[in-house]
Design a protein around this motif. Structure first.
Motif, mmCIF file in Angstrom:
data_model
loop_
_atom_site.group_PDB
_atom_site.id
_atom_site.type_symbol
_atom_site.label_atom_id
_atom_site.label_comp_id
_atom_site.label_asym_id
_atom_site.label_seq_id
_atom_site.Cartn_x
_atom_site.Cartn_y
_atom_site.Cartn_z
ATOM 1 N N SER A 14 6.742 -1.746 0.346
ATOM 2 C CA SER A 14 8.145 -1.768 -0.117
ATOM 3 C C SER A 14 8.248 -2.045 -1.615
ATOM 4 N N THR B 183 6.467 5.892 10.715
ATOM 5 C CA THR B 183 5.990 4.932 11.701
ATOM 6 C C THR B 183 6.980 4.698 12.847
ATOM 7 N N ASP C 247 3.661 8.035 0.466
ATOM 8 C CA ASP C 247 3.635 6.740 1.148
ATOM 9 C C ASP C 247 2.809 6.946 2.409
ATOM 10 N N GLN D 4 -1.544 -3.312 6.233
ATOM 11 C CA GLN D 4 -1.471 -3.958 7.558
ATOM 12 C C GLN D 4 -1.335 -3.035 8.760
ATOM 13 N N LYS D 5 -1.309 -1.714 8.541
ATOM 14 C CA LYS D 5 -1.266 -0.839 9.703
ATOM 15 C C LYS D 5 -2.640 -0.252 10.005
HETATM 16 C C1 PLP Z 1 5.446 -0.458 7.274
HETATM 17 C C2 PLP Z 1 5.777 0.632 6.322
HETATM 18 C C3 PLP Z 1 6.282 0.365 5.039
HETATM 19 C C4 PLP Z 1 6.596 -1.024 4.568
HETATM 20 O O1 PLP Z 1 5.469 -1.758 4.389
HETATM 21 P P1 PLP Z 1 5.536 -3.271 3.853
HETATM 22 O O2 PLP Z 1 4.117 -3.501 3.486
HETATM 23 O O3 PLP Z 1 6.023 -4.101 4.988
HETATM 24 O O4 PLP Z 1 6.456 -3.303 2.695
HETATM 25 C C5 PLP Z 1 6.520 1.431 4.207
HETATM 26 N N1 PLP Z 1 6.285 2.692 4.600
HETATM 27 C C6 PLP Z 1 5.804 2.989 5.819
HETATM 28 C C7 PLP Z 1 5.550 4.416 6.198
HETATM 29 C C8 PLP Z 1 5.539 1.969 6.718
HETATM 30 O O5 PLP Z 1 5.060 2.254 7.940
#
Ligand code: PLP
Length: 361
Positions: A78, A151, A171, A194-195
């Motif tokens: 973000s 997501t 992104d 984190q994903k």
């Molecule tokens: C989770 C996500 C974000 C936000 O990520 P943060 O690290 O929580 O700011 C942005 N873009 C996508 C595609 C996401 O899945």
């Protein structure tokens, strides 16, 4: 060791067990220092070796051309929603975006603070269930921004669009390092870790050298400037040491397994298993995304009623399958099956879904 659960949460998400075990083993004494990686100086040679190896692995796995820099920045994806337009704006040129869902919308909102934004295509007309591949590129745009995987909706750009000479900004938060990428059009790619990579708290940014010339032209706050971050090797200030370290461990494992072509195949196999089950369920399960836009990372689907969805989530949880509830903004079900989710884990989910259908249809 306590029981490990099968975690289908969208993020933070499951991490490779081997990486977690190694982090655990080294927690009290990292690299013979008698301290944890959270306690040593980020200026120490031991930590420098960590960030260098993590960057080198990203470079190697992605096959990055030499004119790209790898950065590990604090804050989530973000923060990049505004770092990107703030750094990469060009006088007289609008920012071009493709609106594919919740995350694209958030990126668009932030860009509006820095100049004119053009949304070249959107799939909002169909509740973001597809990737709008046909659009007319504006050759005068400062850049074209896409969200490679949405997501929440569960749609993915399997092949990135070609914006010609306009740099593509991606992104890739939820499909980072899940498949090989063609770098020829990309100006910058960013992703919260984190994903698909490591713990929350660090954002991977891959930026092409010529993008820095734009950034240099502006008077940015120091921490926002990609130029500073490149010059200081991501260490203008204290970096998120532990997230970078754990990401490095995950990257090592990814390389060991066979890299991105290996993981792409594995990810396709996992996703196909679930989509085939959905398509062969005689309408009991219904995929949310249009077939040609289905995400390999986040499988979104519905059941015949919200009651059955709630029951399925609850019974899954009893079986040790958690995180199957869809995002609160769209409802339904979602199974997030990132790099670290094993085929075995997805098979267990598939078995459960088959049984659930048999006893509820
Ligand atoms: C989770 C996500 C974000 C936000 O990520 P943060 O690290 O929580 O700011 C942005 N873009 C996508 C595609 C996401 O899945």
């Amino acid at each position: 060791m306590g029981k490990r659960i099968l975690n289908f949460y969208a993020g933070p998400a499951t991490l490779p067990l081997k990486a977690l075990k190694q982090a655990k083993a080294e927690l009290l004494d990292f690299s013979g220092t008698g301290m944890s990686v959270c306690e040593i100086s980020h200026r120490s040679k031991e930590f420098q070796a960590v960030i260098d190896e993590a960057s080198a692995l990203v470079r190697e796995l992605y096959g990055l051309p030499d004119n790209f820099h790898v950065l590990w920045l604090p804050g989530g994806a973000s923060t990049q929603f505004y770092h990107v337009p703030w750094n990469l704006g060009v006088e007289g040129k609008p920012f071009a975006y493709i609106n594919t869902g919740s995350w694209a919308k958030k990126a668009i909102k932030e860009a509006k603070s820095f100049g004119e934004v053009e949304v070249l295509a959107s799939s909002e007309d169909a509740s973001f269930t597809y990737i709008p591949r046909k659009f007319e590129m504006d050759p005068n745009a400062a850049y074209l921004h896409i969200t490679s995987n949405e997501t929440i909706g569960g749609i993915e750009w399997i092949k990135f669009p070609d914006p010609g000479d306009v740099p593509l900004i991606v992104d890739a938060s939820s499909d980072l390092l899940s498949h090989p990428v063609d770098w020829s059009r990309i100006g910058l790619l960013y992703a919260g870790a984190q994903k698909n990579l490591g713990p929350a708290g660090v954002t991977l940014v891959i930026v092409r050298e010529d993008m820095l010339e734009r950034a240099r032209a502006k008077d940015l706050p120091t921490m926002v400037s990609y130029v500073t971050q490149v010059e200081k090797g991501s260490m203008f200030n204290t970096p998120p040491c532990f997230p970078i370290y754990l990401s490095m461990l995950a990257l090592r494992l990814l390389k060991e397994k066979g890299g991105l072509s290996y993981i792409e195949k594995a990810n396709k196999r996992k996703a196909n298993l679930l989509y085939r089950l959905i398509d062969a369920s005689f309408g009991f399960y219904r995929g949310v995304a249009r077939r040609d836009s289905r995400s390999r990372m986040n499988v979104t689907f519905r059941l015949p009623s919200e009651e059955l969805e709630a029951k399925c989530v609850a019974e899954g949880k009893e079986r040790g399958l958690i995180g199957l509830k869809g995002h609160r903004s769209v409802g339904g079900m979602r199974a997030s099956i990132y790099n670290a989710m094993t085929l075995k884990g997805v098979k267990t989910l598939a078995e459960f879904l088959e049984e659930f259908r048999a006893s509820n249809s």
